[in-house]
Design a protein around this motif. Structure first.
Motif, PDB file in Angstrom:
ATOM      1  N   LEU A  33       2.313 -21.015 -23.261  1.00 37.87           N
ATOM      2  CA  LEU A  33       3.516 -20.231 -22.981  1.00 37.87           C
ATOM      3  C   LEU A  33       3.340 -19.408 -21.713  1.00 37.87           C
ATOM      4  O   LEU A  33       4.245 -19.329 -20.865  1.00 37.87           O
ATOM      5  CB  LEU A  33       3.839 -19.322 -24.163  1.00 37.87           C
ATOM      6  N   GLU A  34       2.179 -18.792 -21.552  1.00 35.92           N
ATOM      7  CA  GLU A  34       1.910 -17.997 -20.350  1.00 35.92           C
ATOM      8  C   GLU A  34       1.925 -18.862 -19.093  1.00 35.92           C
ATOM      9  O   GLU A  34       2.301 -18.399 -18.011  1.00 35.92           O
ATOM     10  CB  GLU A  34       0.561 -17.299 -20.479  1.00 35.92           C
ATOM     11  N   LYS A  35       1.530 -20.128 -19.224  1.00 38.69           N
ATOM     12  CA  LYS A  35       1.518 -21.038 -18.075  1.00 38.69           C
ATOM     13  C   LYS A  35       2.898 -21.637 -17.809  1.00 38.69           C
ATOM     14  O   LYS A  35       3.079 -22.392 -16.835  1.00 38.69           O
ATOM     15  CB  LYS A  35       0.484 -22.150 -18.311  1.00 38.69           C
ATOM     16  N   GLY A  36       3.879 -21.323 -18.671  1.00 35.95           N
ATOM     17  CA  GLY A  36       5.254 -21.746 -18.444  1.00 35.95           C
ATOM     18  C   GLY A  36       5.739 -22.910 -19.273  1.00 35.95           C
ATOM     19  O   GLY A  36       6.850 -23.409 -19.057  1.00 35.95           O
ATOM     20  N   PHE A  37       4.945 -23.346 -20.274  1.00 36.42           N
ATOM     21  CA  PHE A  37       5.344 -24.483 -21.105  1.00 36.42           C
ATOM     22  C   PHE A  37       6.049 -24.013 -22.374  1.00 36.42           C
ATOM     23  O   PHE A  37       5.473 -23.235 -23.141  1.00 36.42           O
ATOM     24  CB  PHE A  37       4.126 -25.312 -21.517  1.00 36.42           C
ATOM     25  N   PRO A  38       7.257 -24.487 -22.651  1.00 35.17           N
ATOM     26  CA  PRO A  38       7.822 -24.293 -23.992  1.00 35.17           C
ATOM     27  C   PRO A  38       6.983 -25.055 -25.018  1.00 35.17           C
ATOM     28  O   PRO A  38       6.262 -25.996 -24.672  1.00 35.17           O
ATOM     29  CB  PRO A  38       9.235 -24.887 -23.877  1.00 35.17           C
ATOM     30  N   LEU A  39       7.087 -24.649 -26.284  1.00 34.88           N
ATOM     31  CA  LEU A  39       6.369 -25.310 -27.363  1.00 34.88           C
ATOM     32  C   LEU A  39       7.368 -25.928 -28.333  1.00 34.88           C
ATOM     33  O   LEU A  39       8.265 -25.242 -28.835  1.00 34.88           O
ATOM     34  CB  LEU A  39       5.480 -24.319 -28.118  1.00 34.88           C
ATOM     35  N   ASP A  40       7.207 -27.204 -28.598  1.00 33.06           N
ATOM     36  CA  ASP A  40       7.990 -27.910 -29.607  1.00 33.06           C
ATOM     37  C   ASP A  40       7.071 -28.088 -30.818  1.00 33.06           C
ATOM     38  O   ASP A  40       6.253 -29.010 -30.867  1.00 33.06           O
ATOM     39  CB  ASP A  40       8.450 -29.264 -29.059  1.00 33.06           C
ATOM     40  N   ILE A  41       7.181 -27.201 -31.810  1.00 33.91           N
ATOM     41  CA  ILE A  41       6.240 -27.152 -32.936  1.00 33.91           C
ATOM     42  C   ILE A  41       6.778 -27.984 -34.096  1.00 33.91           C
ATOM     43  O   ILE A  41       7.900 -27.776 -34.560  1.00 33.91           O
ATOM     44  CB  ILE A  41       6.013 -25.690 -33.384  1.00 33.91           C
ATOM     45  N   ARG A  42       5.963 -28.906 -34.563  1.00 33.33           N
ATOM     46  CA  ARG A  42       6.360 -29.765 -35.676  1.00 33.33           C
ATOM     47  C   ARG A  42       5.217 -29.891 -36.672  1.00 33.33           C
ATOM     48  O   ARG A  42       4.044 -29.869 -36.306  1.00 33.33           O
ATOM     49  CB  ARG A  42       6.775 -31.154 -35.169  1.00 33.33           C
ATOM     50  N   ARG A  43       5.597 -30.068 -37.939  1.00 30.46           N
ATOM     51  CA  ARG A  43       4.645 -30.213 -39.039  1.00 30.46           C
ATOM     52  C   ARG A  43       4.994 -31.465 -39.841  1.00 30.46           C
ATOM     53  O   ARG A  43       5.767 -31.408 -40.803  1.00 30.46           O
ATOM     54  CB  ARG A  43       4.683 -28.969 -39.931  1.00 30.46           C
ATOM     55  N   PRO A  44       4.425 -32.595 -39.465  1.00 32.17           N
ATOM     56  CA  PRO A  44       4.703 -33.831 -40.219  1.00 32.17           C
ATOM     57  C   PRO A  44       4.341 -33.733 -41.693  1.00 32.17           C
ATOM     58  O   PRO A  44       4.956 -34.406 -42.531  1.00 32.17           O
ATOM     59  CB  PRO A  44       3.842 -34.878 -39.499  1.00 32.17           C
ATOM     60  N   VAL A  45       3.347 -32.903 -42.036  1.00 31.84           N
ATOM     61  CA  VAL A  45       2.966 -32.734 -43.438  1.00 31.84           C
ATOM     62  C   VAL A  45       4.131 -32.185 -44.255  1.00 31.84           C
ATOM     63  O   VAL A  45       4.208 -32.398 -45.469  1.00 31.84           O
ATOM     64  CB  VAL A  45       1.734 -31.817 -43.553  1.00 31.84           C
ATOM     65  N   LEU A  46       5.074 -31.494 -43.597  1.00 29.35           N
ATOM     66  CA  LEU A  46       6.254 -30.967 -44.272  1.00 29.35           C
ATOM     67  C   LEU A  46       7.481 -31.865 -44.068  1.00 29.35           C
ATOM     68  O   LEU A  46       8.600 -31.464 -44.374  1.00 29.35           O
ATOM     69  CB  LEU A  46       6.568 -29.553 -43.767  1.00 29.35           C
ATOM     70  N   GLY A  47       7.251 -33.052 -43.541  1.00 27.82           N
ATOM     71  CA  GLY A  47       8.342 -34.005 -43.398  1.00 27.82           C
ATOM     72  C   GLY A  47       9.026 -34.011 -42.050  1.00 27.82           C
ATOM     73  O   GLY A  47      10.010 -34.746 -41.865  1.00 27.82           O
ATOM     74  N   GLU A  48       8.534 -33.237 -41.101  1.00 26.95           N
ATOM     75  CA  GLU A  48       9.154 -33.203 -39.769  1.00 26.95           C
ATOM     76  C   GLU A  48       8.691 -34.404 -38.957  1.00 26.95           C
ATOM     77  O   GLU A  48       7.509 -34.729 -38.908  1.00 26.95           O
ATOM     78  CB  GLU A  48       8.802 -31.893 -39.064  1.00 26.95           C
TER      79      GLU A  48
END
Length: 260
Positions: A33-48
């Protein structure tokens, strides 16, 4: 879940794959985030679901978890197969602990425990290989929390070695990386791991909780500095300068570490 950096950016997000409901991307997420990248957070264990292509992403990070890369759970097999996406598209990929082991399995290598169920839980020495030294400086001590290691499949370069589990950091092609150790832990994360993982401290070669926290005072600052430059190499294609600076090879005074 999309997390945006504090300033406007032209970077595509980095895909972050976590393995528990309350898992965190820790310092890796903070630094990206500090370097300027957004984060797309996903958890396949929860079905995402994971994306079918990384055309809209700057790369991906698969983090660790309490499960094994050998487990038959559908999400483990799904993630292991999915690693073919960044490899085929030549997008930056970083596997941390479980994420590295999944990449090794995807490439046809083996993951497993050493005879005697030896663990690495705590702080242990790290030694760069000749190829690793050409890339950057490495910290002398790193933090672990695992009881399985991986071999080095054909076409993979070994970057750093350890004692109990010799294969600690690897690179495949130009943009795929794996590390067996954990540089992402914040102080709060380590405290949680020490509390919730205390039953593992009786395993062979594991260190006690007090040693985890004492080690952080001595070894965390060089590890944190290394992580920032390593992420620049992986996601910004910046080659680290192997300067004569001692910051990766020597620990900082505890008073300085405590403020970080």
């Amino acid at each position: 879940m999309l997390v945006m950096p504090p300033r406007k950016t032209d970077f595509f997000p980095v895909l972050v794959v976590l393995h528990q409901e309350r898992s965190s991307s820790g310092r890796v997420g903070q630094m990206l985030l500090e370097k300027g990248f957004p984060l797309d957070i996903r958890r396949p264990v929860l079905g995402e679901a994971l994306p079918q292509t990384l055309a809209g992403h700057s790369g991906a990070v698969i983090f660790g978890g309490p499960m094994s890369a050998n487990d038959p759970d559908p999400f483990v097999e799904q993630e292991t197969d999915w690693i073919g996406v960044p490899l085929k598209e030549n997008k930056p990929y970083l596997g941390i602990c479980l994420g590295a082991q999944m990449m090794v399995r995807h490439l046809g290598g083996k993951v497993g425990a050493k005879q005697g169920e030896i663990t690495e839980i705590g702080w242990y020495p790290l030694r760069p290989t000749e190829h690793g030294r050409l890339l950057m400086q490495w910290p002398k001590m790193v933090y672990h929390f695992h009881r399985e290691g991986f071999d080095v499949p054909r076409g993979v370069k070994l970057l750093a070695e350890g004692d109990a589990y010799p294969n600690q950091a690897i690179r495949y092609g130009d943009n795929a990386w794996g590390v067996q150790f954990h540089a992402e832990l914040t102080r709060a994360m380590m405290q949680r791991w020490v509390v919730h993982g205390a039953e593992r401290f009786t395993m062979p070669n594991a260190q006690q909780g007090s040693e985890h926290l004492e080690g952080r005072m001595m070894f965390d600052a060089p590890l944190k500095a290394w992580l920032s430059e390593f992420l620049d190499m992986v996601f910004l294609n910046k080659k680290a300068v192997a300067a004569a600076s001692p910051r990766y090879g020597a620990s900082m005074p505890a008073t300085e570490v405590a403020q970080s």
